[in-house]
Design a protein around this motif. Structure first.
Motif, short mmCIF file in Angstrom:
data_model
loop_
_atom_site.label_atom_id
_atom_site.label_comp_id
_atom_site.label_asym_id
_atom_site.label_seq_id
_atom_site.Cartn_x
_atom_site.Cartn_y
_atom_site.Cartn_z
N GLY A 85 0.84 -1.20 0.00
CA GLY A 85 0.00 0.00 0.00
C GLY A 85 0.87 1.25 0.00
N TYR A 86 0.25 2.39 0.21
CA TYR A 86 0.99 3.65 0.10
C TYR A 86 0.75 4.54 1.32
N VAL A 87 1.75 5.39 1.60
CA VAL A 87 1.60 6.40 2.64
C VAL A 87 1.73 7.75 1.96
N LEU A 88 0.81 8.67 2.28
CA LEU A 88 0.81 9.97 1.63
C LEU A 88 1.84 10.90 2.26
N ARG A 89 2.33 11.82 1.46
CA ARG A 89 3.24 12.84 1.99
C ARG A 89 2.47 13.74 2.95
N PRO A 90 3.05 14.06 4.07
CA PRO A 90 2.34 14.96 4.98
C PRO A 90 2.30 16.38 4.42
N GLY A 91 1.34 17.16 4.87
CA GLY A 91 1.29 18.58 4.55
C GLY A 91 0.77 18.92 3.16
N LEU A 92 0.01 18.02 2.54
CA LEU A 92 -0.55 18.32 1.22
C LEU A 92 -1.72 19.30 1.36
N ASP A 93 -1.85 20.21 0.39
CA ASP A 93 -3.01 21.12 0.45
C ASP A 93 -4.28 20.33 0.12
N LYS A 94 -5.42 20.95 0.38
CA LYS A 94 -6.68 20.21 0.37
C LYS A 94 -6.98 19.53 -0.97
N ALA A 95 -6.81 20.30 -2.05
CA ALA A 95 -7.14 19.75 -3.37
C ALA A 95 -6.20 18.60 -3.73
N THR A 96 -4.90 18.78 -3.45
CA THR A 96 -3.93 17.73 -3.75
C THR A 96 -4.20 16.51 -2.90
N LEU A 97 -4.49 16.74 -1.64
CA LEU A 97 -4.77 15.63 -0.73
C LEU A 97 -5.93 14.78 -1.26
N GLN A 98 -6.96 15.46 -1.73
CA GLN A 98 -8.12 14.73 -2.23
C GLN A 98 -7.76 13.86 -3.44
N LEU A 99 -7.00 14.45 -4.36
CA LEU A 99 -6.56 13.71 -5.55
C LEU A 99 -5.70 12.51 -5.14
N CYS A 100 -4.72 12.76 -4.26
CA CYS A 100 -3.78 11.70 -3.88
C CYS A 100 -4.50 10.60 -3.10
N GLN A 101 -5.38 11.00 -2.20
CA GLN A 101 -6.13 10.03 -1.41
C GLN A 101 -6.91 9.08 -2.30
N ARG A 102 -7.55 9.66 -3.31
CA ARG A 102 -8.33 8.81 -4.23
C ARG A 102 -7.43 7.81 -4.94
N MET A 103 -6.22 8.24 -5.26
CA MET A 103 -5.32 7.36 -6.02
C MET A 103 -4.79 6.19 -5.20
N VAL A 104 -4.73 6.35 -3.87
CA VAL A 104 -4.13 5.30 -3.05
C VAL A 104 -5.14 4.54 -2.19
N THR A 105 -6.41 4.92 -2.28
CA THR A 105 -7.41 4.22 -1.46
C THR A 105 -7.61 2.79 -1.98
N PRO A 106 -7.41 1.79 -1.12
CA PRO A 106 -7.61 0.40 -1.57
C PRO A 106 -9.07 0.16 -1.95
N GLU A 107 -9.29 -0.87 -2.75
CA GLU A 107 -10.59 -1.02 -3.39
C GLU A 107 -11.74 -1.24 -2.41
N VAL A 108 -11.51 -1.97 -1.33
CA VAL A 108 -12.63 -2.24 -0.42
C VAL A 108 -13.08 -0.95 0.27
N GLN A 109 -12.11 -0.17 0.73
CA GLN A 109 -12.46 1.10 1.37
C GLN A 109 -13.13 2.06 0.38
N TYR A 110 -12.63 2.06 -0.86
CA TYR A 110 -13.20 2.96 -1.86
C TYR A 110 -14.65 2.56 -2.17
N MET A 111 -14.86 1.24 -2.26
CA MET A 111 -16.21 0.75 -2.53
C MET A 111 -17.15 1.17 -1.41
N ALA A 112 -16.67 1.01 -0.17
CA ALA A 112 -17.49 1.38 0.99
C ALA A 112 -17.83 2.87 0.96
N ARG A 113 -16.87 3.69 0.55
CA ARG A 113 -17.11 5.13 0.50
C ARG A 113 -18.14 5.49 -0.58
N LEU A 114 -17.99 4.89 -1.75
CA LEU A 114 -18.96 5.17 -2.83
C LEU A 114 -20.35 4.72 -2.43
#
Ligand SMILES: *[C@@H]1O[C@H](CO)[C@@H](O)[C@H](O)[C@H]1NC(C)=O
Ligand SMILES: *[C@@H]1O[C@H](CO)[C@@H](O)[C@H](O)[C@H]1NC(C)=O
Ligand SMILES: *[C@@H]1O[C@H](CO)[C@@H](O)[C@H](O)[C@H]1NC(C)=O
Length: 384
Positions: free
Chosen positions: A337-366
């Protein structure tokens, strides 16, 4: 100097002449009705992430597993009621509800899929070389598939598969033989007779506009993007649900040969669609354009890795503290899996989070976004 200017002028004309044609090929709005047949152990989790992100960004509906389920009924043959909200209740139910995107694991069954997917839906899938696919499946489903449980290694299994594999032991053994053939809705235990194989291949050919090849993932994304008329960023993804190198075993050459005869249907499938994939790439892109677009894709991915990730490489999934980013671990596999860089601004964080969210968690969120009135999906592997 003059020569150079003339040359530049000529090139400009040349480019101008060709550009409208290139544009025309990719004209039209982006494709938004999509059915992806998610085959097992074929890099399909990475494709799933791409589809989930696109759906979320464009507020598209996704045909998600009903209730607490995480698959669309797999390994049972798909029926419409496996989709949350597809069937209406009451004494006079209307027609099933239709969705934009369908991409969770299911065993393909066209008439039922057509009930929940609109006319004109784009169908695609992905295949992987059956030797590496079987090897990955063995590690991942070691404790789950009865056929694999008693075998000390895949080589041992392949030496005498019928000692371990029992076709009447139920669908849990679907992971142990011709698993891609099975996912397409066919019989994984059928003899690989030529007429039978050809007829099924023609069926897949008729239904699926595109069959991608995991070994050529970036080329696949280039072709997919073109067909869907999406932006570059839409098809850029980090590898998800991959194993650490230490849980990847290598088969002996004899073992490889045995794997191909054991999974002869998958082998025929792969050979056929590897051929059609490259024929399409050649017809639609040509080598130079393909190379340029693959390079563009890789450059963008590297840029996003630098932007999003703490260290550019994935890490052992079990060591990831954030439960939303910790991938499910299975069998003998160490899923990364992946760990995000700390201190990302809000828009970047959202983009990056979506890219590294594993499929089960992403499915649950949708699921929660799409069905806020329903109880949220539980993710059992995060609960203990
Ligand atoms: C998203 O789509 C749903 C219907 O599928 C609609 O009710 C909702 O208003 C949409 N939201 C946005 C932000 O467009
Ligand atoms: C295969 O499984 C069936 C059903 O579980 C059982 O009746 C049969 O004896 C098994 N055959 C072998 C060879 O193990
Ligand atoms: C798949 O196609 C490519 C390009 O034609 C070829 O180089 C490769 O050997 C093929 N793979 C298999 C397993 O046949």
């Amino acid at each position: 100097m003059l020569a150079v200017l003339l040359l530049v002028g000529l090139l400009h004309v040349h480019v101008k002449l060709f550009q409208p044609q290139l544009r025309a090929e990719v004209q039209g709005p982006p494709v938004t009705n999509i059915m992806f047949l998610k085959t097992h152990k074929t890099a399909s989790s990475t494709v799933l992430n791409i589809l989930y992100r696109f759906a979320e960004m464009h507020n598209l509906s996704v045909a998600l597993p009903s209730g607490p389920n995480i698959h669309l009924g797999y390994p049972w043959l798909f029926v419409a009621r496996y989709v949350e909200g597809a069937l209406q209740a009451g004494p006079h139910p209307g027609p099933p509800r239709q969705f934009n995107i369908m991409c969770n694991h299911l065993r393909f069954n066209l008439p039922e899929v057509q009930k929940v997917m609109p006319k004109g839906t784009f169908y695609f899938s992905i295949l992987r070389h059956p030797v590496t696919q079987l090897e990955s499946s063995f590690t991942y489903y070691k404790d789950f598939a009865p056929a694999f449980r008693a075998a000390s290694s895949l080589d041992a299994f392949l030496q005498a598969p019928h000692r371990f594999y029992n076709a009447s032991a139920g669908l849990r053994n679907a992971y142990a033989r011709n698993s891609m053939w099975f996912d397409l809705g066919f019989d994984g235990d059928a003899p690989a007779e030529d007429a039978y194989v050809r007829a099924r291949l023609a069926e897949v050919e008729r239904r699926f506009q595109l069959v991608l090849i995991a070994e050529h993932f970036d080329e696949s994304m280039v072709l997919l993007r073109r067909r869907l008329r999406w932006r570059l960023d839409d098809v850029v993804a980090f590898r998800l649900n991959a194993r650490s190198p230490r849980s990847v075993a290598r088969l002996s050459p004899l073992g490889r040969e045995r794997a191909l005869s054991w999974s002869a249907l998958d082998w025929r499938l792969y050979l056929h669609f590897n051929r059609t994939f490259w024929a399409r790439v050649r017809a639609e892109l040509g080598p130079r354009r393909l190379r340029a677009e693959v390079e563009q894709l890789r450059a963008r991915r590297q840029k996003l890795q630098t932007l999003c990730l703490q260290d550019r490489l994935p890490r052992s999934g079990a060591s990831i503290a954030d439960p939303q980013l910790r991938p499910y671990q299975s069998g003998d596999a160490d899923i990364l899996g992946y760990v995000l860089r700390p201190g990302l601004d809000k828009a970047t964080l959202q983009l990056c989070q979506r890219m590294v969210t594993p499929e089960v968690q992403y499915m649950a969120r949708l699921y929660s976004l799409q069905f806020p009135q329903k109880p949220p999906k539980r993710i059992p592997f995060l609960e203990h």
